[in-house]
Enzyme design. Structure first.
Site, PDB file in Angstrom:
ATOM      1  N   ARG A 104       0.974  -1.181  -0.117  1.00 27.15           N
ATOM      2  CA  ARG A 104      -0.060  -0.100   0.047  1.00 27.15           C
ATOM      3  C   ARG A 104       1.040   1.451   0.117  1.00 27.15           C
ATOM      4  O   ARG A 104       0.355   2.307  -0.237  1.00 27.15           O
ATOM      5  CB  ARG A 104      -1.067   0.025   1.229  1.00 27.15           C
ATOM      6  N   VAL A 105       1.995   1.264   0.533  1.00 26.94           N
ATOM      7  CA  VAL A 105       2.837   2.623   0.278  1.00 26.94           C
ATOM      8  C   VAL A 105       4.145   2.408  -0.175  1.00 26.94           C
ATOM      9  O   VAL A 105       4.735   3.268  -0.754  1.00 26.94           O
ATOM     10  CB  VAL A 105       3.213   2.975   1.805  1.00 26.94           C
TER      11      VAL A 105
END
Ligand code: ATP
Ligand code: MG
Length: 502
Positions: A365-366
């Protein structure tokens, strides 16, 4: 514990009367029951939750339950020598472990005691194993990649320094191998690594230690080993101890990679402890605070702001699933705590696709914010092409007449899948991965057999090192593609595939 409540109560009442009569020392208590690594202690009215207690013969215990008139104590050291009636004294301290550079290259227990026969750990720095995670203002968003050296991960589920990425899959699907590859790939990059083995066989940990030694990686690695043969309290504190060791380096401004292998076994150890401490069981018999246990651990991994020195801890927790069920209790918990997961599929592993990453179920997600520009460009349409390949593949199983478009997608997808295979302990640097990804997407490899794809890619890399060393150096330095380097990659591929390998 072998004592009924009435007996216990009368014993306690007697003790209270005696103690009141004698006005005894409030910092000394008595063991009223002991067994299974847990002691029930009477006295010590000022004891704190998480406080370290000291028993005769060097025994140590941790207060885990504060009951109205007794304490539930988890024994960490010298449990065998403790018996009913023994005196217990409070220390006023919480559990701390040794931290610092003296731990590099060592194998230690969760109490930071040496397990490798290389003598005591020469460090006078200590940190408590439980600490409050840095707050939002002290953190910064993830911006630097933590490369694993595995093409399938660095291209599709990139990890950034300070990220928490879960590695999840059934047993024997290559979970540990991915984490060890990531450690091996940090050689010469200034990233310190902590490998926390929880409930593993000693022989597996010894094999990992030997592997890291032979690859020359021990100088930046600490192994914390709480093996399956150790009592549950040791397994329970192991990841927290490892995290404290990592935090010391992070606060010095360094980047640290920590692996928890694995949190499923950690949860089982904590469940055993909690049941022995008579806490009420919840879903799957785990105690109610199991989520909090793992979240307060993983919360401590972060990227610190410049003002705090800019260090980071990247955490790779591992969770084992049963028959690929990621919706059972511990997997869902840890999935929701982490910033993404690498899902390993047993079917793919058996079919020879190793690393057995399921690109459909894996996310980061990052991490893409931290991916280098070159890598981002090289892997742009990879995930989508693989997805369309899988979709078409399931259709192709039914029909024999395929149109040319579908055939093309299938040929391309199968070359991609073959090209993403990678043996363990052979991580590739970013610039070589970029070449591999361009080659895979160029179409030159479409329609070839799987083994042929692997050999051609290996030969291509040799060819690139020989003929394109400047190009590789430019990629390594700039970490981005220029028009010049794009053209050079194109020329290199053309030369290799049309002239050298017809
Ligand atoms: P466990 O559930 O027992 O902890 P695991 O999921 O951690 O297993 P590993 O121990 O990493 O799996 O790998 C299982 C076996 O597969 C090992 O023998 C390992 O060498 C092999 N293996 C893993 N990854 C690869 C790879 N990329 N290429 C070839 N072999 C691999
Ligand atoms: Mg493993």
């Amino acid at each position: 514990m072998g004592m009924n409540p009435r007996e216990m109560a009368s014993l306690l009442v007697k003790e209270i009367e005696e103690s009141e009569a004698k006005d005894i020392d409030r910092s000394v208590g008595t063991v009223v029951a002991v067994g299974d690594g847990i002691a029930t202690v009477y006295g010590l009215p000022e004891a704190m939750l998480g406080e370290l207690l000291s028993f005769p013969h060097g025994g140590k215990g941790l207060v885990m339950n504060l009951n109205e008139d007794s304490l539930g104590v988890v024994l960490l050291k010298g449990a065998e020598a403790i018996s009913e009636g023994d005196p217990v004294s409070s220390t006023g301290e919480v559990l701390e472990v040794k931290v610092g550079d003296a731990l590099l290259g060592r194998v230690v227990s969760p109490l930071a005691e040496p397990l490798d026969g290389l003598g005591p750990i020469q460090s006078d720095r200590k940190l408590p194993i439980e600490r409050i995670a840095p707050g939002v203002m002290e953190r910064e968003s993830v911006s630097v990649p933590l490369e694993t050296g595995l093409v399938a991960i660095d291209s599709m589920v990139p990890i950034g320094r300070g990220q928490r990425e879960l590695i999840i899959g059934d047993r024997q699907t290559g979970k540990t191998s991915i984490a060890i590859d990531a450690i091996v790939n940090q050689k010469g990059k200034g990233v310190y690594c902590v490998y926390v083995a929880i409930g593993q066989k000693n022989s597996s940990v010894a094999a990992i230690h030997e592997r890291l030694r032979s690859l020359g990686c021990l100088s930046y690695v600490t192994i914390v080993n709480a093996s399956a043969s150790r009592p549950s309290p040791e397994l329970y504190i192991a990841p927290f101890a490892g995290m404290a060791m990592a935090e010391e380096w992070m606060e010095e401004g360094k980047d640290v990679l920590i692996v928890f292998d694995d949190l499923s076994k950690h949860a089982v150890a904590y469940r055993a402890l909690s049941l022995l401490l008579r806490r009420s069981p919840g879903r799957e018999a785990y105690p109610g605070d199991i989520f909090y246990l793992h979240s307060r651990l993983l919360e401590r991994s972060c990227k610190l702001s410049k003002e705090r020195g800019g260090g980071s801890i990247t955490a790779l927790p591992i969770v084992e699933t049963q028959a690929g069920d990621i919706s059972s209790y511990i997997p869902t918990n840890v999935i929701s705590i982490t910033d993404g997961q690498i899902f390993l599929s047993a079917d793919r592993f058996q079919a020879g696709f190793r690393p057995a990453i399921d690109s459909g179920l894996s996310v980061s997600r990052v991490g893409s914010a931290a991916q280098t520009k070159a890598m981002k460009e090289a892997s742009r349409s990879l995930k989508i092409n693989l997805a369309s390949y899988r979709e078409n593949l399931s259709f192709a199983q039914f029909g024999s007449d395929l149109d040319s478009e579908t055939k093309k997608i299938l040929a391309h997808g199968s070359a991609l899948e073959a090209g993403l295979r990678q043996v363990n302990y052979a991580p590739l640097p970013m610039e070589e991965q970029v070449i591999v990804l361009f080659a895979l997407q160029s179409g030159y490899l479409d329609g070839r057999k799987d083994e042929e794809v692997s050999t051609l890619l290996a030969e291509l890399l040799e060819f690139a090192k020989d003929r394109g060393s400047e190009l590789l150096a430019a990629l390594r330095e700039k970490k981005a593609l220029s028009d010049e380097s794009r053209k050079r990659i194109g020329d290199l591929l053309e030369l290799f595939f049309t002239k050298e390998k017809k």
